[in-house]
Design a protein around this motif. Structure first.
Motif, PDB file in Angstrom:
ATOM      1  N   GLU A   2       0.808  -1.205   0.000  1.00 38.16           N
ATOM      2  CA  GLU A   2       0.000   0.000   0.000  1.00 38.16           C
ATOM      3  C   GLU A   2       0.845   1.261   0.000  1.00 38.16           C
ATOM      4  O   GLU A   2       0.707   2.095  -0.876  1.00 38.16           O
ATOM      5  CB  GLU A   2      -0.915  -0.006   1.210  1.00 38.16           C
ATOM      6  CG  GLU A   2      -1.734  -1.281   1.199  1.00 38.16           C
ATOM      7  CD  GLU A   2      -3.127  -1.075   1.679  1.00 38.16           C
ATOM      8  OE1 GLU A   2      -3.256  -0.539   2.788  1.00 38.16           O
ATOM      9  OE2 GLU A   2      -4.065  -1.446   0.961  1.00 38.16           O
ATOM     10  N   GLU A  41       4.640  -9.213   3.243  1.00 41.75           N
ATOM     11  CA  GLU A  41       4.046  -9.253   1.910  1.00 41.75           C
ATOM     12  C   GLU A  41       3.702 -10.699   1.527  1.00 41.75           C
ATOM     13  O   GLU A  41       4.355 -11.635   1.977  1.00 41.75           O
ATOM     14  CB  GLU A  41       5.044  -8.678   0.901  1.00 41.75           C
ATOM     15  CG  GLU A  41       4.431  -8.332  -0.442  1.00 41.75           C
ATOM     16  CD  GLU A  41       5.407  -7.659  -1.411  1.00 41.75           C
ATOM     17  OE1 GLU A  41       4.936  -7.073  -2.383  1.00 41.75           O
ATOM     18  OE2 GLU A  41       6.632  -7.734  -1.204  1.00 41.75           O
ATOM     19  N   ASP A 212      -0.035 -10.087  -3.205  1.00 36.15           N
ATOM     20  CA  ASP A 212       0.126  -8.641  -3.341  1.00 36.15           C
ATOM     21  C   ASP A 212       0.867  -8.342  -4.645  1.00 36.15           C
ATOM     22  O   ASP A 212       0.573  -7.383  -5.329  1.00 36.15           O
ATOM     23  CB  ASP A 212       0.957  -8.076  -2.176  1.00 36.15           C
ATOM     24  CG  ASP A 212       0.227  -8.224  -0.849  1.00 36.15           C
ATOM     25  OD1 ASP A 212      -0.977  -7.931  -0.803  1.00 36.15           O
ATOM     26  OD2 ASP A 212       0.873  -8.633   0.135  1.00 36.15           O
ATOM     27  N   ARG A 213       1.863  -9.191  -4.918  1.00 29.85           N
ATOM     28  CA  ARG A 213       2.608  -9.047  -6.173  1.00 29.85           C
ATOM     29  C   ARG A 213       2.929 -10.430  -6.719  1.00 29.85           C
ATOM     30  O   ARG A 213       3.131 -11.378  -5.952  1.00 29.85           O
ATOM     31  CB  ARG A 213       3.928  -8.302  -5.947  1.00 29.85           C
ATOM     32  CG  ARG A 213       3.728  -6.798  -5.741  1.00 29.85           C
ATOM     33  CD  ARG A 213       5.045  -6.073  -5.752  1.00 29.85           C
ATOM     34  NE  ARG A 213       5.924  -6.527  -4.693  1.00 29.85           N
ATOM     35  CZ  ARG A 213       7.250  -6.406  -4.712  1.00 29.85           C
ATOM     36  NH1 ARG A 213       7.854  -5.871  -5.760  1.00 29.85           N
ATOM     37  NH2 ARG A 213       7.967  -6.827  -3.697  1.00 29.85           N
ATOM     38  N   ASP A 229       1.770  -6.053  -9.978  1.00 30.12           N
ATOM     39  CA  ASP A 229       1.041  -5.662  -8.763  1.00 30.12           C
ATOM     40  C   ASP A 229      -0.390  -6.150  -8.855  1.00 30.12           C
ATOM     41  O   ASP A 229      -1.019  -6.034  -9.907  1.00 30.12           O
ATOM     42  CB  ASP A 229       0.994  -4.128  -8.667  1.00 30.12           C
ATOM     43  CG  ASP A 229       2.201  -3.590  -7.954  1.00 30.12           C
ATOM     44  OD1 ASP A 229       2.420  -3.984  -6.794  1.00 30.12           O
ATOM     45  OD2 ASP A 229       2.925  -2.787  -8.566  1.00 30.12           O
ATOM     46  N   ILE A 230      -0.895  -6.667  -7.744  1.00 27.18           N
ATOM     47  CA  ILE A 230      -2.299  -7.109  -7.721  1.00 27.18           C
ATOM     48  C   ILE A 230      -3.078  -6.155  -6.816  1.00 27.18           C
ATOM     49  O   ILE A 230      -3.064  -6.303  -5.589  1.00 27.18           O
ATOM     50  CB  ILE A 230      -2.416  -8.562  -7.201  1.00 27.18           C
ATOM     51  CG1 ILE A 230      -1.467  -9.498  -7.957  1.00 27.18           C
ATOM     52  CG2 ILE A 230      -3.875  -9.037  -7.298  1.00 27.18           C
ATOM     53  CD1 ILE A 230      -1.719  -9.635  -9.446  1.00 27.18           C
ATOM     54  N   PRO A 231      -3.761  -5.198  -7.420  1.00 29.32           N
ATOM     55  CA  PRO A 231      -4.409  -4.161  -6.603  1.00 29.32           C
ATOM     56  C   PRO A 231      -5.769  -4.554  -6.042  1.00 29.32           C
ATOM     57  O   PRO A 231      -6.459  -3.708  -5.482  1.00 29.32           O
ATOM     58  CB  PRO A 231      -4.523  -2.986  -7.587  1.00 29.32           C
ATOM     59  CG  PRO A 231      -4.579  -3.617  -8.935  1.00 29.32           C
ATOM     60  CD  PRO A 231      -3.883  -4.935  -8.858  1.00 29.32           C
ATOM     61  N   PRO A 233      -8.535  -5.458  -3.540  1.00 35.15           N
ATOM     62  CA  PRO A 233      -8.571  -5.187  -2.101  1.00 35.15           C
ATOM     63  C   PRO A 233      -8.583  -6.482  -1.283  1.00 35.15           C
ATOM     64  O   PRO A 233      -8.885  -7.556  -1.808  1.00 35.15           O
ATOM     65  CB  PRO A 233      -9.876  -4.412  -1.910  1.00 35.15           C
ATOM     66  CG  PRO A 233     -10.705  -4.721  -3.105  1.00 35.15           C
ATOM     67  CD  PRO A 233      -9.765  -5.048  -4.228  1.00 35.15           C
ATOM     68  N   ARG A 234      -8.239  -6.367  -0.024  1.00 33.35           N
ATOM     69  CA  ARG A 234      -8.338  -7.487   0.909  1.00 33.35           C
ATOM     70  C   ARG A 234      -9.376  -7.150   1.944  1.00 33.35           C
ATOM     71  O   ARG A 234      -9.510  -5.977   2.302  1.00 33.35           O
ATOM     72  CB  ARG A 234      -6.971  -7.740   1.566  1.00 33.35           C
ATOM     73  CG  ARG A 234      -5.937  -8.237   0.561  1.00 33.35           C
ATOM     74  CD  ARG A 234      -4.699  -8.728   1.289  1.00 33.35           C
ATOM     75  NE  ARG A 234      -3.622  -9.067   0.379  1.00 33.35           N
ATOM     76  CZ  ARG A 234      -3.444 -10.260  -0.187  1.00 33.35           C
ATOM     77  NH1 ARG A 234      -4.312 -11.229   0.056  1.00 33.35           N
ATOM     78  NH2 ARG A 234      -2.420 -10.493  -0.983  1.00 33.35           N
ATOM     79  N   ARG A 236      -9.798 -10.817   0.149  1.00 41.05           N
ATOM     80  CA  ARG A 236     -10.185 -11.269  -1.180  1.00 41.05           C
ATOM     81  C   ARG A 236     -11.431 -12.152  -1.047  1.00 41.05           C
ATOM     82  O   ARG A 236     -11.557 -12.918  -0.091  1.00 41.05           O
ATOM     83  CB  ARG A 236      -9.046 -12.073  -1.804  1.00 41.05           C
ATOM     84  CG  ARG A 236      -7.726 -11.302  -1.880  1.00 41.05           C
ATOM     85  CD  ARG A 236      -7.547 -10.590  -3.183  1.00 41.05           C
ATOM     86  NE  ARG A 236      -6.577  -9.511  -3.127  1.00 41.05           N
ATOM     87  CZ  ARG A 236      -5.276  -9.618  -3.488  1.00 41.05           C
ATOM     88  NH1 ARG A 236      -4.808 -10.777  -3.903  1.00 41.05           N
ATOM     89  NH2 ARG A 236      -4.485  -8.568  -3.433  1.00 41.05           N
ATOM     90  N   GLU A 245     -11.557  -6.864 -13.334  1.00 40.40           N
ATOM     91  CA  GLU A 245     -10.175  -6.615 -12.905  1.00 40.40           C
ATOM     92  C   GLU A 245      -9.373  -7.921 -12.890  1.00 40.40           C
ATOM     93  O   GLU A 245      -8.224  -7.968 -13.323  1.00 40.40           O
ATOM     94  CB  GLU A 245     -10.220  -5.985 -11.502  1.00 40.40           C
ATOM     95  CG  GLU A 245      -8.882  -5.734 -10.856  1.00 40.40           C
ATOM     96  CD  GLU A 245      -8.184  -4.499 -11.401  1.00 40.40           C
ATOM     97  OE1 GLU A 245      -8.610  -3.985 -12.460  1.00 40.40           O
ATOM     98  OE2 GLU A 245      -7.198  -4.078 -10.788  1.00 40.40           O
ATOM     99  N   LEU A 249      -6.115  -8.831 -15.146  1.00 41.05           N
ATOM    100  CA  LEU A 249      -4.824  -9.261 -14.587  1.00 41.05           C
ATOM    101  C   LEU A 249      -4.352 -10.567 -15.218  1.00 41.05           C
ATOM    102  O   LEU A 249      -3.167 -10.747 -15.478  1.00 41.05           O
ATOM    103  CB  LEU A 249      -4.943  -9.401 -13.063  1.00 41.05           C
ATOM    104  CG  LEU A 249      -5.030  -8.073 -12.302  1.00 41.05           C
ATOM    105  CD1 LEU A 249      -5.548  -8.296 -10.882  1.00 41.05           C
ATOM    106  CD2 LEU A 249      -3.664  -7.378 -12.269  1.00 41.05           C
TER     107      LEU A 249
END
Ligand code: ADP
Ligand code: MG
Length: 261
Positions: A2, A41, A212-213, A229-231, A233-234, A236, A245, A249
């Motif tokens: 973040e 992470e 997260d990545r 990057d995996i944006p 939200p958590r 999941r 989205e 990805l």
């Protein structure tokens, strides 16, 4: 991640290369891999079979020494991290002791460390609760399904409260339904433990859902071809798997494989 301000390096690889030599041939399993993983992470190493994922994980765990480059773990060497028991490792097949009950599979590492019996029993039961297997404490591993056995292996890896959890395709032997369920369970466990996780997989949706990545590796020689990057939200949710989205990805990661798969 973040905010950049919270980025405390946990695992740093600097131009890591790994060559295997046999009488007939020399294989470059990894070439010039540089990456940094932050404390806390959740990252995945993603790529087709033979791209060096296991080799990379073994190097991070100090189970193999790279033939070139450097790495740092938790501010010191990987050796120091291993000796300080900072790693929990979960392999592709659960490697449980069939003659020990589920609970005593989990207490084993604690026993070896000299943790008193009452405390290790208490810790094992908490961990079994965490992975949803408290009712199976007195079963033998062979009485459980593959997915349940893998949850026992995760509980055991967490027993020493490892700062770093390394997982090598832990769910790849499971069917799609169980795999998705365990992905959700793993995230719910991780949200409570909050350690650093390096998760190896060859499944693009699995890497996206968890991470997260995502570090994308390409084979022959194994190279880091993209960091995505995996944006999302958590926490999941299942529904996210069907979101636009998510599909964007997937496409993005497919495109990043050098020369396609
Ligand atoms: P992955 O886990 O992505 O399938 P690996 O790290 O197992 O990839 O292997 C990467 C490459 O290194 C492959 O070409 C594999 O054959 C080779 N390799 C892996 N381990 C050894 C070894 N101990 N000796 C020789 N070659 C190896
Ligand atoms: Mg492998």
């Amino acid at each position: 991640m973040e905010a950049a301000a919270h980025f405390i390096p946990e695992i740093q690889l600097d131009h890591v290369t790994m060559e295997y030599e046999s009488d007939a041939a020399r294989v470059t399993a990894l070439q010039d891999v540089s990456l940094t993983i932050a404390k806390g992470e959740f990252v995945s190493l993603l790529g087709p079979s033979g791209c060096g994922k296991t080799t990379l994980l073994r190097i991070m765990a100090d189970l193999a020494e790279p033939t070139g480059g450097d790495l740092k773990v938790a501010g010191g060497s990987a050796r120091e991290a291993r000796l300080a028991q900072k790693y929990g490792i979960v392999f592709q097949s659960p490697v449980l002791y069939d003659w020990r009950r589920v609970k005593s599979n989990i207490t084993l590492p604690l026993e070896l460390k000299g943790v008193p019996r009452a405390e290790r029993n208490k810790r094992a039961m908490e961990l079994l609760e965490l992975v949803g297997l408290a009712k199976f404490a007195n079963h033998y591993p062979w009485q459980l399904s593959g997915g349940m056995q893998q949850r026992v292996a995760i509980a055991r890896a967490l027993a020493m409260e490892p700062e770093i959890l390394l997982m090598d395709e832990p769910f790849s032997a499971l069917d799609e339904f169980n795999r998705e369920r365990l992905n959700e369970e793993l995230l719910s466990i991780w949200s409570k433990v909050q350690n650093t996780v390096v998760f190896v997989t060859h499944s693009i949706p699995e890497a996206i859902f968890l991470s997260d990545r995502v570090f994308v590796l390409s084979p022959h020689p194994g190279r880091l071809s993209a960091v995505v990057d995996i944006p999302l939200p958590r926490p999941r949710t299942k529904e996210m798997r069907n979101s636009e989205e998510f599909f964007r990805l997937i496409a993005r990661i497919r495109d990043s494989f050098e020369g396609g798969v």
